[in-house]
Design an enzyme around this catalytic site. Structure first.
Site, PDB file in Angstrom:
ATOM      1  N   HIS A  82     -15.143  24.278  44.578  1.00 25.46           N
ATOM      2  CA  HIS A  82     -14.265  25.429  44.788  1.00 25.46           C
ATOM      3  C   HIS A  82     -14.825  26.635  44.046  1.00 25.46           C
ATOM      4  O   HIS A  82     -15.172  26.548  42.873  1.00 25.46           O
ATOM      5  CB  HIS A  82     -12.851  25.127  44.283  1.00 25.46           C
ATOM      6  CG  HIS A  82     -11.946  26.321  44.310  1.00 25.46           C
ATOM      7  ND1 HIS A  82     -11.372  26.787  45.470  1.00 25.46           N
ATOM      8  CD2 HIS A  82     -11.537  27.161  43.329  1.00 25.46           C
ATOM      9  CE1 HIS A  82     -10.633  27.848  45.199  1.00 25.46           C
ATOM     10  NE2 HIS A  82     -10.716  28.099  43.908  1.00 25.46           N
ATOM     11  N   ASP A 161       3.006  26.644  45.552  1.00 28.31           N
ATOM     12  CA  ASP A 161       2.016  27.658  45.183  1.00 28.31           C
ATOM     13  C   ASP A 161       2.103  28.880  46.091  1.00 28.31           C
ATOM     14  O   ASP A 161       1.967  30.009  45.625  1.00 28.31           O
ATOM     15  CB  ASP A 161       0.604  27.071  45.231  1.00 28.31           C
ATOM     16  CG  ASP A 161      -0.441  28.099  44.823  1.00 28.31           C
ATOM     17  OD1 ASP A 161      -0.381  28.575  43.680  1.00 28.31           O
ATOM     18  OD2 ASP A 161      -1.290  28.459  45.653  1.00 28.31           O
ATOM     19  N   ARG A 168       4.341  36.166  42.237  1.00 34.79           N
ATOM     20  CA  ARG A 168       3.523  36.682  41.133  1.00 34.79           C
ATOM     21  C   ARG A 168       2.841  37.985  41.530  1.00 34.79           C
ATOM     22  O   ARG A 168       2.751  38.921  40.729  1.00 34.79           O
ATOM     23  CB  ARG A 168       2.450  35.648  40.749  1.00 34.79           C
ATOM     24  CG  ARG A 168       2.980  34.470  39.954  1.00 34.79           C
ATOM     25  CD  ARG A 168       1.961  33.347  39.880  1.00 34.79           C
ATOM     26  NE  ARG A 168       0.699  33.793  39.340  1.00 34.79           N
ATOM     27  CZ  ARG A 168      -0.489  33.265  39.638  1.00 34.79           C
ATOM     28  NH1 ARG A 168      -0.574  32.250  40.489  1.00 34.79           N
ATOM     29  NH2 ARG A 168      -1.583  33.734  39.098  1.00 34.79           N
ATOM     30  N   LYS A 187      -3.868  22.978  44.375  1.00 31.75           N
ATOM     31  CA  LYS A 187      -4.441  22.913  45.733  1.00 31.75           C
ATOM     32  C   LYS A 187      -5.613  21.936  45.787  1.00 31.75           C
ATOM     33  O   LYS A 187      -5.746  21.154  46.721  1.00 31.75           O
ATOM     34  CB  LYS A 187      -4.878  24.311  46.186  1.00 31.75           C
ATOM     35  CG  LYS A 187      -3.736  25.282  46.416  1.00 31.75           C
ATOM     36  CD  LYS A 187      -4.182  26.527  47.131  1.00 31.75           C
ATOM     37  CE  LYS A 187      -4.961  27.475  46.264  1.00 31.75           C
ATOM     38  NZ  LYS A 187      -4.133  28.306  45.377  1.00 31.75           N
TER      39      LYS A 187
END
Length: 431
Positions: A82, A161, A168, A187
Site C-alpha cells: 500500500h 472508515d 474528518r 482497510k
C-alpha cells in the site's frame, strides 16, 4: 453507555475500554451516534491522542464494521503493498508482477486517485477491457492460478472508515496520526493479506511532509499489525519529486512496461527493487537482501516479470494486443517546455506536477470527475540531469487544447542550478 460520557472521559485523558470503543464505532455506523457527536469525539482524539491499545481496538472495530475478505483458500503467504499516495507512483504495476513471477501470491485491493495523487485502479482501467471488479471466488481463483489479482475497493469494505473519513475531512480532523493509522490499517487488514508493505511517502507531494511525521505514523501502523498478528513493514520514500518519468494513466502503464523490460528510470527502479526485496523477505522466500535483489534481477532479465504482467492483464479482461499497439497512447494535443539556460535540473515540487497533470485531465479534482486517460506529463529531464539551453524538459499531453498557463504553473516546480543536489529515494525502513 452514552457517547457524551466517553467524550468527557477521553478529554480527561483516561484510556477507553474495549467495550467503549466497540460501542462508539458500532453506534456511529448504525446512526445512533450523530455526526456532531462523533465530530466532538474526533476533535478530542486530535488533541489528546490515543494509547496503542486504543488504536489497535479502534482499528479492529473499524475493520469488522463491514465485509472482511477471507483469503485462507489462497496457498502460501499472501502479500499486499500500500502506498500513502504520490505523483507518478505506478509501483504496484511493476512490483506485483515481479513478486508473482517469483511464486508469491499478490492479493491486492487498490483505490482510485483523487486530487494530485494518481490511483492504481485508474491506470489499470486505461487498458481497454480491463475489469477491476471480480467476485471473491474469481479473485481467489485467479491468485491461486497466476499468483496476482488487483481489484477496486468494495463499497461494503470498512463502512466505518468511509463515514469517519468524510466527517474528518469537513471538520478539520484529518491530521491525527492515530486516526490516519487506523484508517489505512483497517482497510488493509480487511482485505485479508498475511503480510503488508506500506510505502509511506514523505515530502511536499505527500500527506506526510516530514520524516518525523512519517516515522510516527509508521510506528503506529506497525504496532497495529503486531496487535493483530500481521507482518507489517514500512518503507519511507521521497515524494518531493515525481516518481519516474511519466505522470498520468496510459503513459504510466507504458513506463511500468518499460521498467519490467529493464529500461526504467533510476529512481523508479530503486523504489521497485527495494519494495520487491522487502516483500520477498516478508513472504519468507529469502531472508537475504542481496539474494532478493538477484532474484528480482533474474526475472527482469529473463522476461518472466513482463510475461506475468501481460498474463495478469489478460486474465482480468485487458486487451494485450491493443496495449502493445503503437497507438495505445495517442493524445490529440501536446505542449513542450524547453530549458531557458544551461545548468543542472532540480524538480522541487511533486505537488505542482500532480496538480498540473490533474488539470490536463489525468486526475480528479472531485470524486465525480471523469479521467482523460491520454492526459499527462512526460519528464525528459530529471533531478540532477545536465541541461543545455533549448533542451526539452517536459511535455504536456491532453485530449483537449492545453493552456500556456499550465506551463507557467510548472515553472514554480523546478529550477536549473549550477550543481547537483541530494536526491535520496529510500528515506528509511521500519519493521
Amino acid at each position: 453507555m452514552r457517547i457524551v460520557d466517553l467524550i468527557i472521559k477521553k478529554r480527561e485523558g483516561i484510556e477507553l475500554s474495549d467495550k467503549e470503543i466497540e460501542f462508539i464505532i458500532s453506534n456511529y455506523v448504525s446512526g445512533e451516534i450523530k455526526d456532531y457527536q462523533m465530530a466532538s469525539f474526533l476533535t478530542t482524539v486530535v488533541f489528546k491522542g490515543m494509547t496503542p491499545k486504543e488504536i489497535g481496538k479502534f482499528t479492529f472495530e473499524m475493520m469488522k464494521s463491514g465485509k472482511i475478505i477471507d483469503l485462507s483458500a489462497i496457498n502460501g503467504i499472501k502479500v499486499d503493498k500500500h502506498s500513502t499516495g504520490g505523483v507518478g507512483d505506478k509501483t504496484t504495476l511493476v512490483v506485483g508482477p515481479i513478486i508473482a513471477s517469483l511464486g508469491v501470491p499478490v492479493a491486492k485491493m487498490s483505490g482510485r486517485g483523487l486530487g494530485h495523487t494518481g490511483g492504481t485502479i485508474d491506470k489499470l482501467e486505461s487498458i481497454p477491457g480491463f475489469s477491476v471488479e471480480l467476485t471473491d471466488e474469481q479473485f481467489i481463483s485467479q491468485v491461486n492460478k497466476i499468483k496476482i489479482a488487483v481489484i477496486g475497493q468494495s463499497d461494503n469494505l470498512v463502512p466505518a472508515d468511509k463515514k469517519l473519513y468524510a466527517l474528518r475531512d469537513v471538520t478539520g480532523n484529518v491530521s491525527s496520526i492515530p486516526l490516519i493509522a487506523s484508517s489505512i490499517m483497517s482497510k488493509k487488514l480487511a482485505t485479508g493479506s498475511d503480510a503488508i508493505l506500506l510505502d509511506v511517502k514523505v515530502g511536499n507531494g505527500a500527506f506526510m511532509t516530514t520524516i518525523e511525521e512519517a516515522k510516527k505514523l509508521s510506528e503506529q501502523m506497525i504496532t497495529i499489525g503486531k496487535q493483530l498478528n500481521k507482518d507489517v513493514r514500512v518503507e519511507m520514500t521521497n515524494m518531493s519529486r515525481p516518481m519516474g518519468k511519466a505522470i498520468g494513466n496510459k503513459n504510466e502503464v507504458l513506463e511500468a512496461i518499460e521498467t519490467l523490460k529493464g529500461n526504467g528510470s533510476k529512481d523508479f527502479i530503486e523504489l521497485c527493487y527495494s519494495a520487491s526485496a522487502t516483500i520477498l523477505k516478508q513472504a519468507k522466500v529469502t531472508d537475504d537482501e542481496k539474494e532478493a535483489y538477484k532474484m528480482i534481477d533474474e526475472v527482469i532479465k529473463n522476461g518472466k516479470a513482463l510475461e506475468k504482467f501481460y498474463e495478469f492483464i489478460k486474465y482480468q479482461g485487458g486487451d494485450v494486443e491493443k496495449l502493445k499497439a503503437k497507438d495505445f497512447w495517442n493524445p490529440s494535443f501536446k505542449l513542450e517546455v524547453f530549458a531557458k539556460k544551461d545548468g543542472v535540473m532540480e524538480i522541487t515540487s511533486a505537488l505542482d506536477f500532480g496538480i498540473v497533470a490533474s488539470k490536463l485531465g489525468a486526475g480528479r479534482i472531485s470524486k465525480e470527475d471523469s479521467i482523460d486517460f491520454e492526459a499527462g506529463i512526460q519528464i525528459n529531464k530529471k533531478t540532477n540531469d545536465k541541461v543545455k539551453k533549448g533542451d526539452l524538459l517536459f511535455t504536456l499531453f491532453s485530449s483537449k487544447a492545453i493552456s500556456n498557463e499550465l506551463v507557467e504553473e510548472l515553472e514554480k516546480a523546478y529550477t536549473i542550478n549550477e550543481k547537483e543536489v541530494e536526491n535520496k529515494i529510500i528515506l528509511g525502513k521500519m519493521e
